[in-house]
Design an enzyme around this catalytic site. Structure first.
Site, PDB file in Angstrom:
ATOM      1  N   CYS A  95      80.281  51.192   0.114  1.00  0.00           N
ATOM      2  CA  CYS A  95      79.048  50.900  -0.626  1.00  0.00           C
ATOM      3  C   CYS A  95      78.730  52.014  -1.627  1.00  0.00           C
ATOM      4  O   CYS A  95      78.446  53.149  -1.238  1.00  0.00           O
ATOM      5  CB  CYS A  95      77.910  50.731   0.386  1.00  0.00           C
ATOM      6  SG  CYS A  95      76.266  50.687  -0.320  1.00  0.00           S
ATOM      7  N   CYS A  98      75.179  53.456  -1.413  1.00  0.00           N
ATOM      8  CA  CYS A  98      75.063  54.286  -0.200  1.00  0.00           C
ATOM      9  C   CYS A  98      75.527  55.710  -0.491  1.00  0.00           C
ATOM     10  O   CYS A  98      74.942  56.674   0.004  1.00  0.00           O
ATOM     11  CB  CYS A  98      75.897  53.698   0.939  1.00  0.00           C
ATOM     12  SG  CYS A  98      75.364  52.068   1.473  1.00  0.00           S
TER      13      CYS A  98
END
Length: 172
Positions: A95, A98
């Site tokens: 991600c 993230c």
């Protein structure tokens, strides 16, 4: 270097202190703190022979100033059983957002050391935790206090947004 312990010391005097024109006081000396070869040592310098040695009471506690990995094995003890508020980041290695918010969470862990815990849950490794809390998008940050989910934030948000949430639960 991560701060691993918090050390507090205070002196309790047992005898009255004679007046002093020089304003001498007990000094707390920490030596070896800058050296990688020796461990820091605490010593007391009591310059006045008229003043008895102070009795020191020390309180040490393990304080973690970094984000700790929470998983299905330790979730109950680290998050639900925590006495301190807990900020939990749900993330995955693939991600991109993230990876953007991870340094922000690291900074918050350092700034709020001793006041909150910061944990991260890899949703690929611990899908049951993510499912239990309805995590459908990552990154998602949840704030827990007394074992209860209090707030959630979805996406890579600014540090100030997370700090505002933390401040609500640290001061209450």
């Amino acid at each position: 270097m991560a701060l691993e312990t918090c050390f507090r010391a205070w002196a309790t005097l047992h005898a009255p202190q004679p007046p002093s024109s020089g304003g001498s006081r007990d000094r707390l000396l920490l030596s070896g703190a800058g050296s990688s070869q020796s461990k820091p040592r605490l010593s007391v310098a009591s310059p006045s022979p008229l003043r008895p040695a102070s009795r020191f009471a020390c309180q040490c506690s393990n304080v973690v100033d970094e984000v700790v990995v929470a998983d299905e094995k330790n979730w109950d003890s680290m998050v639900l059983g925590s006495e301190a508020p807990v900020l939990v980041e749900f993330w995955a290695p693939w991600c991109g957002p993230c990876r953007m918010i991870a340094p922000v969470i690291d900074e918050l862990a350092k700034e709020y050391v001793g006041k909150i815990k910061c944990c991260k849950v890899n949703t690929d490794d611990s899908p049951n935790i993510a499912t239990n809390y309805g995590i459908r998008s990552i990154p998602t940050v949840l704030m827990f206090k007394n074992g209860e989910k209090k707030e959630s934030v979805i996406g890579a948000v600014p540090k100030t947004t997370l700090a505002t949430i933390i401040d609500k639960y640290v001061s209450s």
